[in-house]
Design a protein around this motif. Structure first.
Motif, PDB file in Angstrom:
ATOM      1  N   THR A   3      -6.819  -0.354   3.751  1.00  0.00           N
ATOM      2  CA  THR A   3      -5.738   0.448   3.174  1.00  0.00           C
ATOM      3  C   THR A   3      -4.695  -0.387   2.442  1.00  0.00           C
ATOM      4  OG1 THR A   3      -4.450   0.363   5.232  1.00  0.00           O
ATOM      5  CG2 THR A   3      -5.995   2.201   4.968  1.00  0.00           C
ATOM      6  N   THR A   4      -4.690  -1.703   2.656  1.00  0.00           N
ATOM      7  CA  THR A   4      -3.706  -2.550   1.983  1.00  0.00           C
ATOM      8  C   THR A   4      -4.086  -2.688   0.515  1.00  0.00           C
ATOM      9  OG1 THR A   4      -3.416  -3.781   4.041  1.00  0.00           O
ATOM     10  CG2 THR A   4      -2.545  -4.778   2.023  1.00  0.00           C
ATOM     11  N   TYR A   5      -3.121  -2.452  -0.355  1.00  0.00           N
ATOM     12  CA  TYR A   5      -3.454  -2.414  -1.779  1.00  0.00           C
ATOM     13  C   TYR A   5      -2.223  -2.730  -2.612  1.00  0.00           C
ATOM     14  CZ  TYR A   5      -5.339  -0.507  -6.167  1.00  0.00           C
ATOM     15  OH  TYR A   5      -5.776  -0.341  -7.457  1.00  0.00           O
ATOM     16  N   VAL A  20       4.505   3.808  -3.856  1.00  0.00           N
ATOM     17  CA  VAL A  20       4.235   3.119  -2.598  1.00  0.00           C
ATOM     18  C   VAL A  20       3.784   4.132  -1.555  1.00  0.00           C
ATOM     19  CG1 VAL A  20       5.133   1.603  -0.806  1.00  0.00           C
ATOM     20  CG2 VAL A  20       6.014   1.403  -3.133  1.00  0.00           C
ATOM     21  N   GLY A  21       2.698   3.835  -0.871  1.00  0.00           N
ATOM     22  CA  GLY A  21       2.187   4.731   0.155  1.00  0.00           C
ATOM     23  C   GLY A  21       1.966   4.026   1.475  1.00  0.00           C
ATOM     24  N   GLY A  22       1.828   4.815   2.528  1.00  0.00           N
ATOM     25  CA  GLY A  22       1.488   4.274   3.841  1.00  0.00           C
ATOM     26  C   GLY A  22       2.564   3.420   4.463  1.00  0.00           C
ATOM     27  N   ILE A  23       3.822   3.784   4.262  1.00  0.00           N
ATOM     28  CA  ILE A  23       4.898   2.877   4.663  1.00  0.00           C
ATOM     29  C   ILE A  23       5.209   2.909   6.152  1.00  0.00           C
ATOM     30  CG2 ILE A  23       5.915   2.951   2.366  1.00  0.00           C
ATOM     31  CD1 ILE A  23       8.097   4.757   3.489  1.00  0.00           C
ATOM     32  N   HIS A  24       4.618   3.836   6.888  1.00  0.00           N
ATOM     33  CA  HIS A  24       4.754   3.791   8.345  1.00  0.00           C
ATOM     34  C   HIS A  24       3.581   4.508   9.005  1.00  0.00           C
ATOM     35  CE1 HIS A  24       7.664   7.526   7.988  1.00  0.00           C
ATOM     36  NE2 HIS A  24       6.489   7.751   7.448  1.00  0.00           N
ATOM     37  N   GLY A  25       3.317   4.093  10.242  1.00  0.00           N
ATOM     38  CA  GLY A  25       2.231   4.701  10.995  1.00  0.00           C
ATOM     39  C   GLY A  25       0.866   4.442  10.369  1.00  0.00           C
ATOM     40  N   GLN A  26      -0.001   5.451  10.476  1.00  0.00           N
ATOM     41  CA  GLN A  26      -1.376   5.350   9.973  1.00  0.00           C
ATOM     42  C   GLN A  26      -1.552   6.090   8.646  1.00  0.00           C
ATOM     43  OE1 GLN A  26      -3.603   3.507  11.857  1.00  0.00           O
ATOM     44  NE2 GLN A  26      -1.854   3.096  13.202  1.00  0.00           N
ATOM     45  N   SER A  30      -4.656   7.869   4.293  1.00  0.00           N
ATOM     46  CA  SER A  30      -4.661   9.065   3.444  1.00  0.00           C
ATOM     47  C   SER A  30      -4.027   8.788   2.088  1.00  0.00           C
ATOM     48  CB  SER A  30      -3.911  10.212   4.134  1.00  0.00           C
ATOM     49  OG  SER A  30      -4.613  10.681   5.266  1.00  0.00           O
ATOM     50  N   THR A  31      -2.908   8.052   2.072  1.00  0.00           N
ATOM     51  CA  THR A  31      -2.210   7.820   0.804  1.00  0.00           C
ATOM     52  C   THR A  31      -2.996   6.905  -0.127  1.00  0.00           C
ATOM     53  OG1 THR A  31      -0.900   6.009   1.774  1.00  0.00           O
ATOM     54  CG2 THR A  31       0.055   8.224   1.832  1.00  0.00           C
ATOM     55  N   ILE A  32      -3.890   6.074   0.425  1.00  0.00           N
ATOM     56  CA  ILE A  32      -4.699   5.208  -0.433  1.00  0.00           C
ATOM     57  C   ILE A  32      -5.544   6.037  -1.394  1.00  0.00           C
ATOM     58  CG2 ILE A  32      -6.601   5.086   1.237  1.00  0.00           C
ATOM     59  CD1 ILE A  32      -5.443   2.272  -1.146  1.00  0.00           C
ATOM     60  N   LYS A  33      -5.898   7.244  -1.001  1.00  0.00           N
ATOM     61  CA  LYS A  33      -6.705   8.111  -1.865  1.00  0.00           C
ATOM     62  C   LYS A  33      -5.913   8.551  -3.092  1.00  0.00           C
ATOM     63  CE  LYS A  33      -9.315   9.705   2.155  1.00  0.00           C
ATOM     64  NZ  LYS A  33      -9.666  10.852   3.029  1.00  0.00           N
ATOM     65  N   VAL A  34      -4.611   8.730  -2.917  1.00  0.00           N
ATOM     66  CA  VAL A  34      -3.748   9.068  -4.053  1.00  0.00           C
ATOM     67  C   VAL A  34      -3.545   7.838  -4.934  1.00  0.00           C
ATOM     68  CG1 VAL A  34      -1.501   9.973  -4.744  1.00  0.00           C
ATOM     69  CG2 VAL A  34      -2.592  10.805  -2.648  1.00  0.00           C
ATOM     70  N   ILE A  35      -3.353   6.692  -4.296  1.00  0.00           N
ATOM     71  CA  ILE A  35      -3.169   5.442  -5.037  1.00  0.00           C
ATOM     72  C   ILE A  35      -4.386   5.160  -5.918  1.00  0.00           C
ATOM     73  CG2 ILE A  35      -2.948   2.944  -4.806  1.00  0.00           C
ATOM     74  CD1 ILE A  35      -0.367   4.281  -4.102  1.00  0.00           C
ATOM     75  N   GLU A  36      -5.572   5.409  -5.389  1.00  0.00           N
ATOM     76  CA  GLU A  36      -6.797   5.167  -6.158  1.00  0.00           C
ATOM     77  C   GLU A  36      -6.873   6.075  -7.381  1.00  0.00           C
ATOM     78  OE1 GLU A  36      -9.672   5.741  -3.108  1.00  0.00           O
ATOM     79  OE2 GLU A  36      -9.697   3.636  -2.497  1.00  0.00           O
ATOM     80  N   ASN A  52      -0.002   0.085  -1.368  1.00  0.00           N
ATOM     81  CA  ASN A  52      -0.299   0.856  -0.165  1.00  0.00           C
ATOM     82  C   ASN A  52      -0.246  -0.096   1.018  1.00  0.00           C
ATOM     83  OD1 ASN A  52      -1.113   3.725   0.454  1.00  0.00           O
ATOM     84  ND2 ASN A  52      -2.680   2.648   1.635  1.00  0.00           N
ATOM     85  N   PHE A  53       0.479   0.307   2.070  1.00  0.00           N
ATOM     86  CA  PHE A  53       0.740  -0.579   3.195  1.00  0.00           C
ATOM     87  C   PHE A  53      -0.342  -0.466   4.272  1.00  0.00           C
ATOM     88  CE2 PHE A  53       5.658  -1.158   2.962  1.00  0.00           C
ATOM     89  CZ  PHE A  53       5.542  -1.554   1.643  1.00  0.00           C
ATOM     90  N   PRO A  54      -0.521  -1.528   5.043  1.00  0.00           N
ATOM     91  CA  PRO A  54      -1.410  -1.467   6.208  1.00  0.00           C
ATOM     92  C   PRO A  54      -0.740  -0.688   7.337  1.00  0.00           C
ATOM     93  CG  PRO A  54      -0.300  -3.582   6.148  1.00  0.00           C
ATOM     94  CD  PRO A  54       0.092  -2.865   4.882  1.00  0.00           C
ATOM     95  N   PRO A  55      -1.480  -0.331   8.384  1.00  0.00           N
ATOM     96  CA  PRO A  55      -0.880   0.394   9.512  1.00  0.00           C
ATOM     97  C   PRO A  55       0.287  -0.376  10.126  1.00  0.00           C
ATOM     98  CG  PRO A  55      -3.272   0.419   9.659  1.00  0.00           C
ATOM     99  CD  PRO A  55      -2.928  -0.539   8.563  1.00  0.00           C
TER     100      PRO A  55
END
Length: 267
Positions: A3-5, A20-26, A30-36, A52-55
């Protein structure tokens, strides 16, 4: 799934756009799909940066402590580096959180208005006032998109439409004008929220920063007294949650103002 991107296109100058996506939790899974999806959208001018951030441990972006955490400080660093005119913060939510995010009295409980559904479960609103007031100019466009976790094809299609508008626009006015042609009722509601922010929270925060420079603040009690005086004297329409957020925003401002910061971090 990784998920890191991070990815960017464009050069210096022109409109700075940051997603920027995935900034907290897991949420990053899901947000990586929008980033892609966003990666394949071209911009006519300016910059398009995607992260996109890691967990990470879940901590609300309405909590000042988030911006002192590893994930929060990384987010601030990216904002400081990019100085975005347009900033999109991607989140995802589970079905049982929908009402909590969109209910009309959300401001009474959390200090922020309810998010507005555009379509297909995609919700929109402003970023946390804790960073909205510190790192962005008033007429920048920092906003949140909340998508259902494990988004459907329809939800991703809606996100693509919104991001294409962002990519082809250079300022807040253009974005809202284009969105308003598709979602007129929702954009009117978002515009009403923005007007309320410009008349209350934003000027209150500006005044607090100004007076703080002229006051010898020695304790949290001194800061609390200053904030109370500003809100009362200027008759700002802010509830207790929002007044507490003014304190949090000021502390974040103080924490980061010693660094090379964004547009409005300096008085």
């Amino acid at each position: 799934m990784e998920t890191t991107y991070s990815w960017e296109t464009g050069g210096k100058g022109g409109t700075s756009r940051l997603l920027v996506g995935g900034i907290h939790g897991q949420e990053g899974s899901s947000t990586i799909k929008v980033i892609e999806v966003a990666k394949d959208i071209s911009v006519p001018e300016g910059r398009w940066a995607l992260y996109n951030f890691p967990p990470s441990p879940y901590l609300s972006t309405l909590d000042p402590l988030y911006y002192l955490s590893l994930a929060g400080s990384k987010l601030v660093s990216i904002i400081q580096e990019n100085k975005p005119d347009i900033f999109l913060e991607l989140h995802c939510y589970h079905p049982d959180s929908y009402f909590k995010l969109t209910k009309g009295d959300r401001k009474d409980f959390f200090g922020v208005p309810g998010l507005v559904e555009l379509e297909n479960g995609v919700l929109m609103g402003s970023v946390s006032p804790l960073i909205r007031s510190v790192f962005f100019a008033l007429n920048d466009f920092p906003f949140v998109l909340e998508i259902p976790c494990n988004p459907s094809k329809e939800a991703l299609k809606s996100c693509q439409r919104i991001m294409e508008i962002i990519a082809s626009s250079s300022n807040r006015r253009e974005i809202l004008q284009k969105l308003g042609q598709i979602y007129p009722r929702q954009v009117q509601q978002l515009d009403d929220y923005f007007k309320e922010y410009t008349e209350n929270f934003h000027p209150a925060f500006v005044e607090i920063k100004k007076r703080a420079m002229e006051t010898d603040l020695k304790s949290y009690q001194d800061l609390d007294k200053l904030i109370t005086e500003v809100v009362k004297q200027e008759d700002y329409d802010l509830n207790l949650r929002q007044i507490k957020q003014l304190e949090g925003a000021f502390l974040i401002f103080k924490e980061y103002s010693s660094f090379w910061c964004c547009k409005t971090a300096q008085i």
